[in-house]
Write a protein that holds these residues in place. Structure first.
Motif, PDB file in Angstrom:
ATOM      1  N   GLY A 199       0.791  -1.093   0.031  1.00  0.00           N
ATOM      2  CA  GLY A 199      -0.008  -0.258  -0.049  1.00  0.00           C
ATOM      3  C   GLY A 199       0.928   1.256  -0.087  1.00  0.00           C
ATOM      4  N   SER A 200       0.938   1.839   1.007  1.00  0.00           N
ATOM      5  CA  SER A 200       1.322   3.217   1.164  1.00  0.00           C
ATOM      6  C   SER A 200       2.920   3.180   1.105  1.00  0.00           C
ATOM      7  CB  SER A 200       1.157   3.849   2.644  1.00  0.00           C
ATOM      8  OG  SER A 200       1.816   2.871   3.575  1.00  0.00           O
ATOM      9  N   ARG A 201       3.827   2.166   1.117  1.00  0.00           N
ATOM     10  CA  ARG A 201       5.171   1.924   0.892  1.00  0.00           C
ATOM     11  C   ARG A 201       6.038   3.029   1.829  1.00  0.00           C
ATOM     12  NH1 ARG A 201       6.639  -1.681  -2.675  1.00  0.00           N
ATOM     13  NH2 ARG A 201       8.740  -0.431  -3.408  1.00  0.00           N
ATOM     14  N   THR A 202       5.270   3.422   3.271  1.00  0.00           N
ATOM     15  CA  THR A 202       6.268   4.426   4.060  1.00  0.00           C
ATOM     16  C   THR A 202       7.688   4.001   4.367  1.00  0.00           C
ATOM     17  OG1 THR A 202       5.346   3.590   6.018  1.00  0.00           O
ATOM     18  CG2 THR A 202       3.918   5.329   4.969  1.00  0.00           C
ATOM     19  N   LEU A 203       7.963   2.601   4.491  1.00  0.00           N
ATOM     20  CA  LEU A 203       9.246   2.580   4.754  1.00  0.00           C
ATOM     21  C   LEU A 203      10.151   2.490   3.783  1.00  0.00           C
ATOM     22  CD1 LEU A 203      11.080   0.885   6.768  1.00  0.00           C
ATOM     23  CD2 LEU A 203      10.247  -1.228   5.756  1.00  0.00           C
ATOM     24  N   ILE A 204       9.857   2.106   2.513  1.00  0.00           N
ATOM     25  CA  ILE A 204      10.832   2.486   1.618  1.00  0.00           C
ATOM     26  C   ILE A 204      10.806   4.057   1.105  1.00  0.00           C
ATOM     27  CG2 ILE A 204       9.012   1.877  -0.640  1.00  0.00           C
ATOM     28  CD1 ILE A 204      12.786   0.932  -0.352  1.00  0.00           C
ATOM     29  N   ASP A 205       9.876   4.746   1.194  1.00  0.00           N
ATOM     30  CA  ASP A 205       9.705   6.186   1.256  1.00  0.00           C
ATOM     31  C   ASP A 205      10.707   6.925   2.136  1.00  0.00           C
ATOM     32  OD1 ASP A 205       7.796   5.953  -0.995  1.00  0.00           O
ATOM     33  OD2 ASP A 205       6.198   6.614   0.150  1.00  0.00           O
ATOM     34  N   HIS A 206      10.492   6.536   3.394  1.00  0.00           N
ATOM     35  CA  HIS A 206      11.583   6.929   4.214  1.00  0.00           C
ATOM     36  C   HIS A 206      12.969   6.746   3.964  1.00  0.00           C
ATOM     37  CE1 HIS A 206      13.284   7.866   8.444  1.00  0.00           C
ATOM     38  NE2 HIS A 206      13.840   6.699   8.195  1.00  0.00           N
ATOM     39  N   ALA A 207      13.275   5.472   3.715  1.00  0.00           N
ATOM     40  CA  ALA A 207      14.612   4.936   3.211  1.00  0.00           C
ATOM     41  C   ALA A 207      15.083   5.943   1.873  1.00  0.00           C
ATOM     42  CB  ALA A 207      14.686   3.431   3.155  1.00  0.00           C
ATOM     43  N   THR A 208      14.047   5.818   1.100  1.00  0.00           N
ATOM     44  CA  THR A 208      14.575   6.581  -0.201  1.00  0.00           C
ATOM     45  C   THR A 208      14.973   8.212   0.241  1.00  0.00           C
ATOM     46  OG1 THR A 208      13.292   5.265  -1.537  1.00  0.00           O
ATOM     47  CG2 THR A 208      13.772   7.288  -2.757  1.00  0.00           C
ATOM     48  N   THR A 209      14.282   8.555   1.058  1.00  0.00           N
ATOM     49  CA  THR A 209      14.339  10.100   1.432  1.00  0.00           C
ATOM     50  C   THR A 209      15.936  10.153   2.054  1.00  0.00           C
ATOM     51  OG1 THR A 209      12.070  10.519   1.554  1.00  0.00           O
ATOM     52  CG2 THR A 209      13.597  11.999   2.621  1.00  0.00           C
ATOM     53  N   ALA A 210      16.029   9.054   2.786  1.00  0.00           N
ATOM     54  CA  ALA A 210      17.377   9.234   3.671  1.00  0.00           C
ATOM     55  C   ALA A 210      18.685   9.000   2.834  1.00  0.00           C
ATOM     56  CB  ALA A 210      17.382   7.895   4.730  1.00  0.00           C
ATOM     57  N   TYR A 211      18.380   8.262   1.750  1.00  0.00           N
ATOM     58  CA  TYR A 211      19.638   7.833   0.809  1.00  0.00           C
ATOM     59  C   TYR A 211      19.659   8.847  -0.393  1.00  0.00           C
ATOM     60  CZ  TYR A 211      20.545   3.379   3.171  1.00  0.00           C
ATOM     61  OH  TYR A 211      20.825   2.576   3.945  1.00  0.00           O
ATOM     62  N   ALA A 212      18.625   9.605  -0.729  1.00  0.00           N
ATOM     63  CA  ALA A 212      18.697  10.514  -1.803  1.00  0.00           C
ATOM     64  C   ALA A 212      19.732  11.472  -1.817  1.00  0.00           C
ATOM     65  CB  ALA A 212      17.177  11.267  -1.624  1.00  0.00           C
ATOM     66  N   SER A 213      20.330  12.100  -0.937  1.00  0.00           N
ATOM     67  CA  SER A 213      21.277  12.932  -0.973  1.00  0.00           C
ATOM     68  C   SER A 213      22.812  12.359  -1.242  1.00  0.00           C
ATOM     69  CB  SER A 213      21.263  13.774   0.348  1.00  0.00           C
ATOM     70  OG  SER A 213      21.504  13.053   1.546  1.00  0.00           O
ATOM     71  N   TYR A 214      22.581  11.005  -1.068  1.00  0.00           N
ATOM     72  CA  TYR A 214      23.883  10.171  -1.164  1.00  0.00           C
ATOM     73  C   TYR A 214      23.965   9.620  -2.532  1.00  0.00           C
ATOM     74  CZ  TYR A 214      24.298  11.325   3.495  1.00  0.00           C
ATOM     75  OH  TYR A 214      24.647  12.071   5.087  1.00  0.00           O
ATOM     76  N   GLY A 215      22.966   9.915  -3.374  1.00  0.00           N
ATOM     77  CA  GLY A 215      22.829   9.148  -4.550  1.00  0.00           C
ATOM     78  C   GLY A 215      22.723   7.433  -4.449  1.00  0.00           C
TER      79      GLY A 215
END
Length: 161
Positions: A42-58
C-alpha cells in the motif's frame, strides 16, 4: 503429603496465563509481519523513508532488503515465542528461563530495527522498531507469569494436617 500440581488451580491458572501471554507475543509478531505486508503493498512508507534518507547520497535502497529484514524479525520472533509456548505446555521449569532468553533475543532484534543507521540517518522509522518491540514487552509479562508458576510449584501447599 503434597498436593498434585494438576489439582492446584492457582498453579494451573498461572501456567495458562503464561502460555496465553506468550501466544500474545506470537500474535504481535504476526501483527509486525501484517503491517509490513500492508505497507509494502500500500503506502510504502518504509521504502519512502529510506529513499528520502539515501537521496542526498545518490543511493537507491532495496525494498526487498528492507521489508525482508522486517519479515525476518517477525518470523524469528514468532518461532521463538512458539517454542516458549511449547515448552510451557510441557510444564517444564525451563520455560521461564527460556522465556528470559527469548525476551532478550526479541528485544535485541527490535533494538536493531530502532538503532540501524547509515550515513547518520536511521534506516527504519521508529514505528517499525516499536512494532518489533511489542512481542518482547508481551514476553516480559509471560515470563513473569511463568516464574510465578515455578514459585507456586516449588512452594505448593501441603495436605498434611
Amino acid at each position: 503429603m503434597r498436593q498434585s500440581l494438576s489439582e492446584n488451580p492457582r498453579v494451573e491458572t498461572q501456567a495458562r496465563g503464561g502460555r496465553r501471554t506468550a501466544l500474545l507475543a506470537v500474535v504481535l509478531s504476526i501483527v509486525l509481519a501484517a503491517a509490513a505486508i500492508a505497507d509494502q503493498t500500500g503506502s510504502r512508507t518504509l521504502i519512502d523513508h529510506a529513499t528520502t534518507a539515501y537521496a542526498s547520497y545518490g543511493k537507491q535502497p532495496s525494498a526487498g532488503l528492507l521489508y525482508g529484514l522486517v519479515y525476518g524479525v517477525a518470523v524469528v520472533d514468532a518461532l521463538l515465542w512458539l517454542l516458549v509456548v511449547g515448552v510451557a505446555r510441557a510444564n517444564r521449569r525451563v520455560a521461564a528461563t527460556l522465556g528470559v532468553l527469548v525476551v532478550l533475543l526479541t528485544a535485541g532484534l527490535a533494538a536493531l530495527l530502532l538503532a540501524s543507521s547509515e550515513y547518520g540517518v536511521r534506516i527504519f522509522p521508529p514505528l517499525w522498531g516499536t512494532l518489533a518491540l511489542l512481542p518482547a514487552v508481551a514476553g516480559v509479562a509471560a515470563v513473569a507469569l511463568l516464574f510465578r508458576r515455578d514459585q507456586g510449584v516449588s512452594a505448593g501447599p501441603s495436605d498434611t494436617p
